[in-house]
Design an enzyme around this catalytic site. Structure first.
Site, short mmCIF file in Angstrom:
data_model
loop_
_atom_site.label_atom_id
_atom_site.label_comp_id
_atom_site.label_asym_id
_atom_site.label_seq_id
_atom_site.Cartn_x
_atom_site.Cartn_y
_atom_site.Cartn_z
N LYS A 1 33.93 47.96 43.29
CA LYS A 1 34.40 46.64 43.77
C LYS A 1 34.63 46.70 45.28
O LYS A 1 35.73 46.44 45.79
CB LYS A 1 35.63 46.18 43.02
CG LYS A 1 35.32 45.93 41.56
CD LYS A 1 36.31 45.04 40.88
CE LYS A 1 35.92 44.85 39.44
NZ LYS A 1 35.83 46.11 38.65
N THR B 1 31.99 49.70 56.81
CA THR B 1 32.57 50.54 55.75
C THR B 1 31.85 50.30 54.43
O THR B 1 31.56 51.24 53.68
CB THR B 1 34.09 50.25 55.62
OG1 THR B 1 34.67 50.34 56.93
CG2 THR B 1 34.76 51.23 54.70
N GLY C 1 37.03 38.13 24.81
CA GLY C 1 35.74 37.42 24.83
C GLY C 1 34.82 37.91 23.72
O GLY C 1 35.02 39.00 23.16
N SER D 1 28.56 37.23 21.62
CA SER D 1 27.62 36.14 21.32
C SER D 1 27.87 34.95 22.23
O SER D 1 26.92 34.32 22.73
CB SER D 1 27.73 35.73 19.85
OG SER D 1 29.07 35.51 19.52
N GLY E 1 33.97 47.97 27.57
CA GLY E 1 34.65 49.24 27.73
C GLY E 1 35.40 49.65 26.48
O GLY E 1 34.87 50.28 25.58
O1 O7M Z 1 35.96 46.04 28.01
P1 O7M Z 1 37.17 46.40 28.84
O2 O7M Z 1 38.11 45.29 29.00
O3 O7M Z 1 37.81 47.66 28.41
O4 O7M Z 1 36.61 46.76 30.30
C1 O7M Z 1 36.04 45.79 31.13
C2 O7M Z 1 35.40 46.43 32.34
O5 O7M Z 1 34.87 45.40 33.15
C3 O7M Z 1 36.36 47.22 33.21
O6 O7M Z 1 35.62 48.30 33.76
C4 O7M Z 1 36.73 46.24 34.30
O7 O7M Z 1 37.01 46.90 35.51
C5 O7M Z 1 35.47 45.40 34.42
N1 O7M Z 1 35.67 44.00 34.88
C6 O7M Z 1 36.52 43.16 34.21
O8 O7M Z 1 37.08 43.52 33.17
N2 O7M Z 1 36.72 41.90 34.68
C7 O7M Z 1 36.11 41.41 35.78
O9 O7M Z 1 36.31 40.26 36.14
C8 O7M Z 1 35.21 42.24 36.45
C9 O7M Z 1 34.95 43.50 35.95
C10 O7M Z 1 33.85 44.21 36.50
O10 O7M Z 1 33.11 44.94 35.91
O11 O7M Z 1 33.57 43.92 37.76
C11 O7M Z 1 32.47 44.49 38.28
#
Ligand code: O7M
Length: 214
Positions: free
Chosen positions: A62, A69, A173, A176, A189
């Site tokens: 991110k 940088t 979420g 589908s 994740g």
């Molecule tokens: O399925 P989870 O909730 O365990 O993990 C979700 C992953 O998506 C986790 O690595 C978060 O850092 C990332 N993520 C979000 O959950 N929400 C966002 O709005 C954005 C991200 C992301 O991947 O941004 C690149």
């Protein structure tokens, strides 16, 4: 990046052994692996190189800094074998462009974030962030599976750029819904790596994605 199961594994585990165990279990059921700070800090940056030999790796730092940088960070990530990187867009178009140039276009820009706090600051400017990503020549955007209607809105702005969508499972979420709303890939994740059986969790999600494409 292959487009088969349409699942990107968010590998937010904090040891190399857990990372290897989960990847071994699900490697045939995910299209890419997203690596974020928890794993990089726990296992060291070389984990990116190791995983990139198995699957495409998206480095999710991110990135959110000044252009110079940003460029330096992206160059390091790509040198480790990343196929793509993720940056924030709120830093402005010069900073995003620096990422796009350094990654030769392989950049996903975060728009509206999936968690409740994402409504506070990212949601009101998400349309502009998506437009910025498009203008900068990014590969795609990150949009929330927790608000599938926003995936559809953002799709209208970016056209055929890719949408990768986190928030499936642990954040409430549904795979589908995200795919039907226009996501190209879901990012998952905890619903996979915290499952007692990560392989069958990934298989089930892949089946749900397949069904929603019918
Ligand atoms: O399925 P989870 O909730 O365990 O993990 C979700 C992953 O998506 C986790 O690595 C978060 O850092 C990332 N993520 C979000 O959950 N929400 C966002 O709005 C954005 C991200 C992301 O991947 O941004 C690149």
């Amino acid at each position: 990046m292959q487009k088969s199961s349409r699942i990107i594994l968010a590998l937010d585990v904090t040891s190399r052994s857990d990372a290897r165990r989960v990847v071994e279990a699900v490697r045939d059921h995910v299209d890419a692996i997203k690596v974020n700070w928890p794993l990089i800090l726990a296992a060291g940056p070389e984990i990116v190189r190791e995983l990139s030999k198995v699957k495409d790796v998206i480095c999710d730092m991110k990135i959110a800094d000044i252009p110079n940088t940003n460029r330096l960070i992206v160059e390091q990530a790509m040198a480790l074998g990343a196929s793509a990187v993720i940056c924030h867009g709120f830093t402005g178009d010069d900073s995003v462009k620096a990422c796009v140039d350094a990654a030769k276009g392989q950049v996903f820009v975060v728009t509206e974030m999936s968690h409740p706090g994402g409504r506070q600051f990212t949601a009101p400017v998400a349309d502009r962030l998506a437009a910025l990503a498009k203008a900068a020549g990014a590969r795609g955007i990150v949009a929330p599976a927790t608000r599938p209607e926003r995936i559809a809105d953002l799709r209208r702005i970016i056209g055929d750029m890719e949408i990768i969508s986190p928030g499936v499972g642990a954040q409430g979420g549904r795979a589908s819904d995200a795919i039907r709303a226009g996501a190209d890939y879901i990012i998952v994740g905890r619903a996979i790596y915290e499952s007692p059986d990560p392989k069958s969790a990934a298989e089930k999600l892949a089946a749900e994605v397949k069904d929603s494409l019918r």
